[in-house]
Design a protein around this motif. Structure first.
Motif, PDB file in Angstrom:
ATOM      1  N   SER A  22       4.405  -9.324   4.997  1.00  0.00           N
ATOM      2  CA  SER A  22       3.165  -9.949   4.557  1.00  0.00           C
ATOM      3  C   SER A  22       1.960  -9.380   5.307  1.00  0.00           C
ATOM      4  O   SER A  22       1.052  -8.836   4.698  1.00  0.00           O
ATOM      5  N   PHE A  47       3.749 -17.665   5.727  1.00  0.00           N
ATOM      6  CA  PHE A  47       3.950 -18.350   4.453  1.00  0.00           C
ATOM      7  C   PHE A  47       2.898 -19.432   4.298  1.00  0.00           C
ATOM      8  O   PHE A  47       2.600 -20.174   5.230  1.00  0.00           O
ATOM      9  N   GLU A  52       5.816 -20.482  -2.046  1.00  0.00           N
ATOM     10  CA  GLU A  52       5.763 -19.072  -1.673  1.00  0.00           C
ATOM     11  C   GLU A  52       7.034 -18.646  -0.937  1.00  0.00           C
ATOM     12  O   GLU A  52       7.587 -17.582  -1.185  1.00  0.00           O
ATOM     13  N   TRP A  56       9.743 -15.906  -2.334  1.00  0.00           N
ATOM     14  CA  TRP A  56      10.021 -14.737  -1.505  1.00  0.00           C
ATOM     15  C   TRP A  56      11.512 -14.605  -1.230  1.00  0.00           C
ATOM     16  O   TRP A  56      12.048 -13.511  -1.156  1.00  0.00           O
TER      17      TRP A  56
END
Length: 64
Positions: A22, A47, A52, A56
């Motif tokens: 990320s 996160f 999310e 993921w």
């Protein structure tokens, strides 16, 4: 062993073997992270919410 504080200009960070998918930063000793089935790593704090995280990890949200 590096005795400098992390804010010191002479500080040399430890080498990392995993990077967050990320933010792109390294994952260092003591940091919480999650690994998914695609061998991707991500800091826990990267996160933004449960949805999310689940997406993921590869889970699909369904409606009954």
């Amino acid at each position: 062993m590096n005795s400098c504080h992390s804010m010191c200009p002479n500080y040399i960070p430890k080498k990392v073997t995993h990077y967050c998918s990320s933010c792109g930063n390294g994952i260092y000793d003591g940091e919480e992270y999650i690994e998914n089935l695609d061998d991707e790593y991500r800091h826990y704090e990267c996160f933004n919410g449960m949805r999310e995280l689940l997406e993921w990890l590869g889970f699909e949200m369904k409606t009954m």
